[in-house]
Design a protein around this motif. Structure first.
Motif, mmCIF file in Angstrom:
data_model
loop_
_atom_site.group_PDB
_atom_site.id
_atom_site.type_symbol
_atom_site.label_atom_id
_atom_site.label_comp_id
_atom_site.label_asym_id
_atom_site.label_seq_id
_atom_site.Cartn_x
_atom_site.Cartn_y
_atom_site.Cartn_z
ATOM 1 N N TRP A 1 0.878 -1.171 0.000
ATOM 2 C CA TRP A 1 0.000 0.000 0.000
ATOM 3 C C TRP A 1 0.920 1.227 0.000
ATOM 4 O O TRP A 1 1.646 1.466 0.975
ATOM 5 C CB TRP A 1 -0.899 -0.009 1.219
ATOM 6 N N TYR B 1 2.061 5.420 -1.260
ATOM 7 C CA TYR B 1 1.662 6.801 -1.561
ATOM 8 C C TYR B 1 2.784 7.438 -2.369
ATOM 9 O O TYR B 1 3.954 7.372 -1.983
ATOM 10 C CB TYR B 1 1.428 7.599 -0.274
ATOM 11 N N ASP B 2 2.443 8.023 -3.502
ATOM 12 C CA ASP B 2 3.425 8.619 -4.383
ATOM 13 C C ASP B 2 3.721 10.044 -3.916
ATOM 14 O O ASP B 2 2.861 10.922 -3.991
ATOM 15 C CB ASP B 2 2.904 8.623 -5.829
ATOM 16 N N LYS C 1 3.121 12.603 -6.425
ATOM 17 C CA LYS C 1 1.705 12.826 -6.736
ATOM 18 C C LYS C 1 1.417 12.694 -8.228
ATOM 19 O O LYS C 1 0.621 13.427 -8.801
ATOM 20 C CB LYS C 1 1.256 14.203 -6.228
ATOM 21 N N LEU D 1 0.881 9.328 -9.552
ATOM 22 C CA LEU D 1 0.025 8.156 -9.736
ATOM 23 C C LEU D 1 -1.431 8.594 -9.755
ATOM 24 O O LEU D 1 -1.815 9.537 -9.037
ATOM 25 C CB LEU D 1 0.255 7.150 -8.601
ATOM 26 N N PRO D 2 -2.284 7.942 -10.565
ATOM 27 C CA PRO D 2 -2.049 6.739 -11.376
ATOM 28 C C PRO D 2 -1.710 7.037 -12.832
ATOM 29 O O PRO D 2 -2.162 6.305 -13.736
ATOM 30 C CB PRO D 2 -3.391 6.023 -11.254
ATOM 31 N N ILE E 1 -0.034 -1.587 -10.583
ATOM 32 C CA ILE E 1 -0.383 -0.604 -9.558
ATOM 33 C C ILE E 1 -1.830 -0.203 -9.763
ATOM 34 O O ILE E 1 -2.213 0.274 -10.841
ATOM 35 C CB ILE E 1 0.529 0.633 -9.631
ATOM 36 N N ASN E 2 -2.647 -0.432 -8.744
ATOM 37 C CA ASN E 2 -4.072 -0.147 -8.819
ATOM 38 C C ASN E 2 -4.505 0.589 -7.557
ATOM 39 O O ASN E 2 -3.855 0.488 -6.503
ATOM 40 C CB ASN E 2 -4.878 -1.457 -8.955
ATOM 41 N N PRO E 3 -5.611 1.331 -7.632
ATOM 42 C CA PRO E 3 -6.124 1.986 -6.414
ATOM 43 C C PRO E 3 -6.446 0.956 -5.338
ATOM 44 O O PRO E 3 -7.019 -0.103 -5.630
ATOM 45 C CB PRO E 3 -7.385 2.708 -6.902
ATOM 46 N N ALA E 4 -6.082 1.239 -4.109
ATOM 47 C CA ALA E 4 -6.322 0.310 -3.008
ATOM 48 C C ALA E 4 -7.809 0.249 -2.694
ATOM 49 O O ALA E 4 -8.484 1.281 -2.673
ATOM 50 C CB ALA E 4 -5.541 0.727 -1.775
ATOM 51 N N PRO F 1 -11.158 0.409 -0.700
ATOM 52 C CA PRO F 1 -11.432 1.218 0.501
ATOM 53 C C PRO F 1 -11.416 0.407 1.790
ATOM 54 O O PRO F 1 -10.975 0.898 2.831
ATOM 55 C CB PRO F 1 -12.826 1.802 0.218
ATOM 56 N N CYS G 1 -8.016 -0.059 3.523
ATOM 57 C CA CYS G 1 -7.405 1.114 4.141
ATOM 58 C C CYS G 1 -8.231 1.644 5.297
ATOM 59 O O CYS G 1 -7.901 2.681 5.866
ATOM 60 C CB CYS G 1 -7.232 2.235 3.104
#
Length: 353
Positions: free
Chosen positions: A29, A31-32, A35, A37-38, A63-66, A68, A71
């Motif tokens: 998990w 965090y870029d 800023k 991504l994606p 790489i995909n959105p986590a 919800p 998190c």
């Protein structure tokens, strides 16, 4: 982890699993910090770095959105928002901590309760000497620290004083030929005054001692009906919600040196339950077994793993001592026999501190 750090990516949580077909599934998990991504170019850049690191151009990396729910904040884990050092704010000043301590009639610090069991079992505080002097200068309190030199010592001490809003105006660090480190820190409270309260001085001394001697907590126990051994490493976050650097790398390097296998690993942040002075902690959990698939059976073997991991985190060197190699039942033909489980434990018992 090192490649993700080089790519300016922060890892909040990780889950590593080894399958029965020798396939590895690693979930991070992230965090870029850039800023980006994606964006597709950023995804390709990070994935290419990861493939080059593992040496497998055909490795699957995406790489995909986590989700919800992965998190969501609950009672055991959470994801904290990190910030730059200049924007980081301490949870409470030393004066507020002491005021709260007196009002609640509590005399035990959060660091003492968190690391008390480990200190009693393994010791280490007796090798650290910390004193506070207000007579050297009228504007600052002088903290003198004498302890064994190790990796991350300055980081741990500075993180500790920053977390309770103690300002460091000047510092001097000297390492002697006997590997003892002596540091002088000229500090002030948040209002620019010396630290004159006796109880506040004792609290600060205790915190600095704990930071110098026991920066992390290492616990080892058998889990899952004693089929494997769990190694748990806890480290405090700093005031910017960043974890201690290189913990995962140092632990896995130590386990690899002992020829121990990691079946599963997790990295996550755990928040304290209820009202407490204790800060959130970064948890590093490893399920470990020997090369033959068995758990670490004896207390001597567990202690040897503790010493090896502790030495890797502290950056100390191994004093090589010859020992008779014993053939292993799993050794391949025409190859040097692997040392037995007891031999591996015996090899890593003696470290140079």
């Amino acid at each position: 982890m090192h490649v993700l750090w080089e790519a300016d990516v922060a890892v909040f949580k990780a889950h590593i699993t080894t399958g029965p077909s020798d396939k590895v599934l690693d979930l991070f998990w992230i965090y870029d910090n850039k800023k980006e991504l994606p964006e597709n170019h950023r995804v390709l850049q990070i994935c290419d770095l990861v493939r080059d690191c593992v040496g497998q151009p055909d490795a699957e990396c995406s790489i995909n959105p986590a989700p919800p729910d992965s998190c969501a904040e609950d009672s055991t884990s959470t994801i904290l928002k990190r910030c730059a050092c200049k924007d980081a704010k301490p949870a409470a000043s030393l004066r507020k901590i002491m005021s709260h301590r007196k009002s609640s009639n509590s005399v035990q610090s959060d660091m003492s309760s968190w690391q008390g069991s480990q200190s009693e079992e393994y010791g280490g505080l007796e090798d650290v000497q910390v004193t506070i002097d207000n007579s050297t200068t009228s504007a600052y309190s002088l903290i003198n620290i004498v302890c064994r030199d190790r990796k991350g010592l300055v980081y741990d001490v500075m993180r500790t004083v920053k977390d309770i809003h103690i300002r460091v105006a000047y510092g001097k660090v000297h390492v002697r030929q006997d590997y003892m480190c002596e540091a002088d820190l000229f500090v002030q409270e948040v209002d620019g005054q010396q630290i004159t309260d006796q109880e506040a001085q004792e609290e600060l001394i205790e915190r600095v001692k704990q930071a110098a001697a026991l920066p992390v907590v290492i616990s080892i126990k058998d889990v899952y009906d004693e089929t494997c051994t769990e190694l748990l490493v806890l480290a405090n976050l700093d005031s910017g919600a960043r974890g201690r650097p290189r913990v995962t790398y140092d632990v896995t390097a130590a386990l690899n040196a002992m020829q121990l296998c990691v079946f599963m690993a997790d990295v996550y942040i755990e928040s304290p339950v209820g009202e407490t002075e204790q800060r959130p902690q970064e948890m590093h959990r490893f399920l470990v077994h020997c090369i033959d698939g068995c758990r670490l059976g004896s207390s001597q073997e567990k202690r040897s793993m503790y010493e090896c991991v502790h030495a890797s985190l502290a950056g100390t060197e191994l004093v090589s001592t010859p020992f008779p190699a014993q053939p292993s039942q799993l050794a391949k033909p025409k190859e040097q026999p692997a040392p037995s489980q007891k031999s591996v434990a015996r090899q890593f018992r003696h470290w140079k501190w």
